[in-house]
Design a protein around this motif. Structure first.
Motif, PDB file in Angstrom:
ATOM      1  N   GLU A  54       0.149  -9.226   4.504  1.00 31.16           N
ATOM      2  CA  GLU A  54      -0.781  -8.234   3.977  1.00 31.16           C
ATOM      3  C   GLU A  54      -0.113  -7.162   3.121  1.00 31.16           C
ATOM      4  OE1 GLU A  54      -3.514  -6.826   6.953  1.00 31.16           O
ATOM      5  OE2 GLU A  54      -3.626  -8.806   7.851  1.00 31.16           O
ATOM      6  N   LYS A 110      -0.102  -4.932   0.180  1.00 31.40           N
ATOM      7  CA  LYS A 110      -1.147  -4.343  -0.655  1.00 31.40           C
ATOM      8  C   LYS A 110      -0.586  -4.085  -2.043  1.00 31.40           C
ATOM      9  CE  LYS A 110      -5.179  -1.972  -0.795  1.00 31.40           C
ATOM     10  NZ  LYS A 110      -6.250  -2.809  -1.236  1.00 31.40           N
ATOM     11  N   ARG A 111      -1.285  -4.568  -3.035  1.00 30.73           N
ATOM     12  CA  ARG A 111      -0.886  -4.378  -4.420  1.00 30.73           C
ATOM     13  C   ARG A 111      -1.277  -2.971  -4.863  1.00 30.73           C
ATOM     14  NH1 ARG A 111       2.833  -6.166  -7.499  1.00 30.73           N
ATOM     15  NH2 ARG A 111       2.299  -5.569  -9.578  1.00 30.73           N
ATOM     16  N   LYS A 112      -0.311  -2.181  -5.332  1.00 30.42           N
ATOM     17  CA  LYS A 112      -0.576  -0.804  -5.721  1.00 30.42           C
ATOM     18  C   LYS A 112      -0.867  -0.649  -7.202  1.00 30.42           C
ATOM     19  CE  LYS A 112       1.942   1.499  -2.033  1.00 30.42           C
ATOM     20  NZ  LYS A 112       2.536   0.532  -1.194  1.00 30.42           N
ATOM     21  N   ASP A 121      -6.416  -5.579  -8.187  1.00 33.12           N
ATOM     22  CA  ASP A 121      -6.284  -5.157  -6.799  1.00 33.12           C
ATOM     23  C   ASP A 121      -6.224  -6.388  -5.916  1.00 33.12           C
ATOM     24  OD1 ASP A 121      -6.177  -3.455  -4.644  1.00 33.12           O
ATOM     25  OD2 ASP A 121      -8.294  -2.952  -4.653  1.00 33.12           O
ATOM     26  N   ASP A 161      -4.723  -8.010  -1.699  1.00 27.92           N
ATOM     27  CA  ASP A 161      -3.697  -8.100  -0.659  1.00 27.92           C
ATOM     28  C   ASP A 161      -3.082  -9.490  -0.724  1.00 27.92           C
ATOM     29  OD1 ASP A 161      -4.573  -5.592   0.307  1.00 27.92           O
ATOM     30  OD2 ASP A 161      -6.089  -6.569   1.534  1.00 27.92           O
TER      31      ASP A 161
END
Length: 181
Positions: free
Chosen positions: A36, A38-40, A55, A57
């Motif tokens: 998981e 998370k793409r920032k 955006d 995960d």
């Protein structure tokens, strides 16, 4: 003796390997897990591409073996909560920008199963395209239903407005006739 490698960031990324350097042509193991993540920031492959991944995960699981001559590293890449922007004027799968975004964003999750095979000097990436296309087709059907419903609702609204306008006109004419009498 084998060399044991265990690396992790204490959160979402870990890698483990057993390197049997003490034996010639020995089989070694490699395991990489990303959970998981998370793409920032958006992933933009350049102006020539039609889509920008905005955006989502990512989870990645690779667990396999390798030798000095060969690779056998199966993996599973999981993408969740995808949000995709299609560049203005671009088409994807023959769909206009707005419709293509709807199709791609209907695919909230995507699992890509594959493996790295072959030799170190000529590695090959093998992906289970049947499963991948099955998921894409399912997303197309889901988004197609949404798109069809939106278009039907829009047409229904136009028809209701047209009927309401005609009814209002008839009511006005009837009022005029009554006022004249």
């Amino acid at each position: 003796k084998p060399i044991l490698v265990d690396l992790n960031d204490g959160k979402a990324i870990s890698a483990k390997s057993t390197l049997n350097v003490h034996e010639l042509n020995a089989e070694n193991s490699l395991s990489i897990k990303v959970t998981e993540l998370k793409r920032k920031e958006a992933i933009d492959f350049g102006e020539d591409t039609a889509a920008v991944l905005r955006d989502g995960d990512m989870s990645f699981d690779l667990d396999g073996t390798f030798t000095t001559q060969s690779l056998n590293l199966p993996f599973l890449l999981k993408l969740r909560n995808l949000n995709v922007d299609v560049r203005p004027g671009k088409k994807i799968l023959g769909l206009e920008e707005k419709d293509a975004e709807m199709v791609l964003n209907a695919m909230e999750s995507l699992d890509v199963k594959g493996e790295f095979l072959g030799s170190w000097d000529s590695p090959k990436l093998k992906i289970d395209y049947d499963k991948l296309m099955e998921r894409v087709q399912k997303a197309l059907v889901e988004s197609g239903k949404k798109l069809a419903k939106q278009k039907i609702d829009a047409e229904k609204k136009k028809a209701e407005e047209k009927v309401r306008k005609k009814a209002d006109e008839k009511i006005e004419k009837a009022k005029e006739k009554l006022d004249g009498k």
